[in-house]
Scaffold this active site. Sequence first.
Site, mmCIF file in Angstrom:
data_model
loop_
_atom_site.group_PDB
_atom_site.id
_atom_site.type_symbol
_atom_site.label_atom_id
_atom_site.label_comp_id
_atom_site.label_asym_id
_atom_site.label_seq_id
_atom_site.Cartn_x
_atom_site.Cartn_y
_atom_site.Cartn_z
ATOM 1 N N LYS A 3 0.972 -1.183 0.071
ATOM 2 C CA LYS A 3 -0.203 -0.067 0.112
ATOM 3 C C LYS A 3 0.961 1.280 0.032
ATOM 4 O O LYS A 3 2.014 1.091 0.371
ATOM 5 C CB LYS A 3 -0.957 0.051 1.113
ATOM 6 N N ARG B 73 -10.964 0.512 13.875
ATOM 7 C CA ARG B 73 -10.908 1.190 12.918
ATOM 8 C C ARG B 73 -11.756 0.602 11.697
ATOM 9 O O ARG B 73 -13.024 0.657 11.733
ATOM 10 C CB ARG B 73 -9.286 1.218 12.665
ATOM 11 N N HIS C 191 -6.883 -7.102 12.398
ATOM 12 C CA HIS C 191 -5.574 -6.116 12.626
ATOM 13 C C HIS C 191 -5.473 -5.883 14.100
ATOM 14 O O HIS C 191 -6.140 -5.509 14.621
ATOM 15 C CB HIS C 191 -5.654 -4.836 11.531
ATOM 16 N N ARG D 10 0.731 -10.852 7.119
ATOM 17 C CA ARG D 10 0.754 -9.572 6.261
ATOM 18 C C ARG D 10 1.877 -8.676 6.788
ATOM 19 O O ARG D 10 1.764 -8.016 7.668
ATOM 20 C CB ARG D 10 -0.654 -8.852 6.378
ATOM 21 N N TYR E 212 17.418 30.455 7.099
ATOM 22 C CA TYR E 212 16.464 31.363 7.600
ATOM 23 C C TYR E 212 16.516 31.569 9.330
ATOM 24 O O TYR E 212 16.482 30.548 9.771
ATOM 25 C CB TYR E 212 15.131 30.954 7.289
ATOM 26 N N CYS F 249 15.351 24.172 4.625
ATOM 27 C CA CYS F 249 14.732 24.955 3.718
ATOM 28 C C CYS F 249 13.789 24.049 2.847
ATOM 29 O O CYS F 249 13.721 22.692 2.865
ATOM 30 C CB CYS F 249 15.185 26.080 3.001
ATOM 31 N N MET F 250 12.932 24.797 1.845
ATOM 32 C CA MET F 250 12.151 23.799 0.996
ATOM 33 C C MET F 250 13.008 22.998 0.030
ATOM 34 O O MET F 250 12.670 21.997 0.016
ATOM 35 C CB MET F 250 11.365 24.895 0.498
ATOM 36 N N ASP F 251 14.036 23.640 -0.394
ATOM 37 C CA ASP F 251 14.950 22.935 -1.398
ATOM 38 C C ASP F 251 16.297 22.943 -0.784
ATOM 39 O O ASP F 251 17.165 22.472 -1.903
ATOM 40 C CB ASP F 251 14.969 24.016 -2.605
HETATM 41 C C1 LIG Z 1 -0.342 -1.800 6.938
HETATM 42 C C2 LIG Z 1 -0.952 -2.830 7.175
HETATM 43 C C3 LIG Z 1 -0.369 -4.112 7.459
HETATM 44 C C4 LIG Z 1 1.206 -3.948 7.596
HETATM 45 O O1 LIG Z 1 1.448 -3.625 8.813
HETATM 46 P P1 LIG Z 1 3.217 -3.475 9.341
HETATM 47 O O2 LIG Z 1 2.956 -2.998 10.768
HETATM 48 O O3 LIG Z 1 3.525 -2.448 8.475
HETATM 49 O O4 LIG Z 1 3.874 -4.760 9.199
HETATM 50 C C5 LIG Z 1 -0.939 -5.306 7.431
HETATM 51 N N1 LIG Z 1 -2.212 -5.273 7.804
HETATM 52 C C6 LIG Z 1 -2.996 -4.139 7.208
HETATM 53 C C7 LIG Z 1 -4.408 -4.392 7.501
HETATM 54 C C8 LIG Z 1 -2.427 -3.123 7.107
HETATM 55 O O5 LIG Z 1 -3.018 -1.851 6.931
#
Ligand SMILES: *Cc1c(COP(=O)(O)O)cnc(C)c1O
Length: 367
Positions: free
Chosen positions: A43, A133, A161, A216, A257, A304-306
């Site tokens: 992601k 969530r 999760h 995951r 700055y 700075c920005m750049d």
């Molecule tokens: C981002 C995410 C993960 C991975 O989490 P990490 O802490 O980066 O391993 C796993 N499952 C879901 C649903 C996530 O959103």
Amino acid sequence: MAEQNPGRNPVRAEVVVDLDHLRHNVALLAARAGSADTLAVVKADAYGHGAVPVARAALEAGATWLGSCSLDEALALRAAGIEAPVLSWLDTPGTDLAAGVAAGIDLGVSSVDQLRGLSGARLHLKIDTGLSRNGCPPQDWPELVAAAAASENEVYAIWSHLACADEPDHPSVDAQAKRFADAHDVALAAGLTPKRHLANSAATLLRPDLHFDMVRVGIAMYGLNPVPQREDLRPVMSFRSSVALTKRLPAGESVSYGHTWTADRDTTVALVPVGYADGVPRLLSGRMEVLLAGRRRPVRGRVCMDQVVVDCGDDEVAVGAEVVLFGDGSRGEPTATEWAEAIGTIDYEVVTGMYRPRVVRRYPGAR
Ligand SMILES: *Cc1c(COP(=O)(O)O)cnc(C)c1O
């Protein structure tokens, strides 16, 4: 990793993504996952590393699934010719999910509402076990399970999760595991036999009992360690620039700055053409160092920005010399984790924040 490539011009702002390190990390995590499948979370453009090259390298190294936050991200993987199973888990109402089904994308589903109009999809029903969530709250779960079972879709898995998997003794982990088991029982009682997945990187490393059918992994695959114990993970991203200008600064002159820093001696400063527009947090002003000409040197004054200004003392520093802002630490350079700690955030945010149009990406380990 290769030093500055002699044939190339000095870079302005470059993220180097070491796919050999990524493959090493994925192989380590897949081994830890044992018989469970490994889903590589790509992601947010693979946490800023680039979803397509990361996905390919992860699959080469033992991941068998990919995970994305939105269908757009998932379809981009398909458009690049990647055929591995992909789970997409957070789409906004109105998203054309049928296009995802047609492309063979698995869908995460958290409510009965999200099921409406879906057919022929492979579903991963998400139970909210305490993160509060995404996911279906336990009180609505029996209804979601029943609706999914009665629909013209396949319920492939149930999943959830974890909120605090990076804190080994946090009681919420077991509490979430218990709710997950209850949710599984409800699914079984409804005649389903879904697979299960719950573990993120931290739980993959710390809680083999929670691996179930798939883990995951995100952050650990990128080589950033989410757990207190040492692990042989290799940071994948480094951030580099080059010296654009050097000058001798007399004692008493101030830098950048606000004139927050004044030289107390004559010194040579090097101008590096990256700033907060390129992912260097302005909060690092006065608190960062870079690797330049073989050693760490402090950045003076405000970011700075750049541009940032590096104090090189009386050392000779060449225009065009490589500057490493962060990397894997093997040459003594700062790491993304060090940046995060300096400004009170997490390394996830540092690397994900490197996804900037002005920053070029390079993939030296691409096959
Ligand atoms: C981002 C995410 C993960 C991975 O989490 P990490 O802490 O980066 O391993 C796993 N499952 C879901 C649903 C996530 O959103």
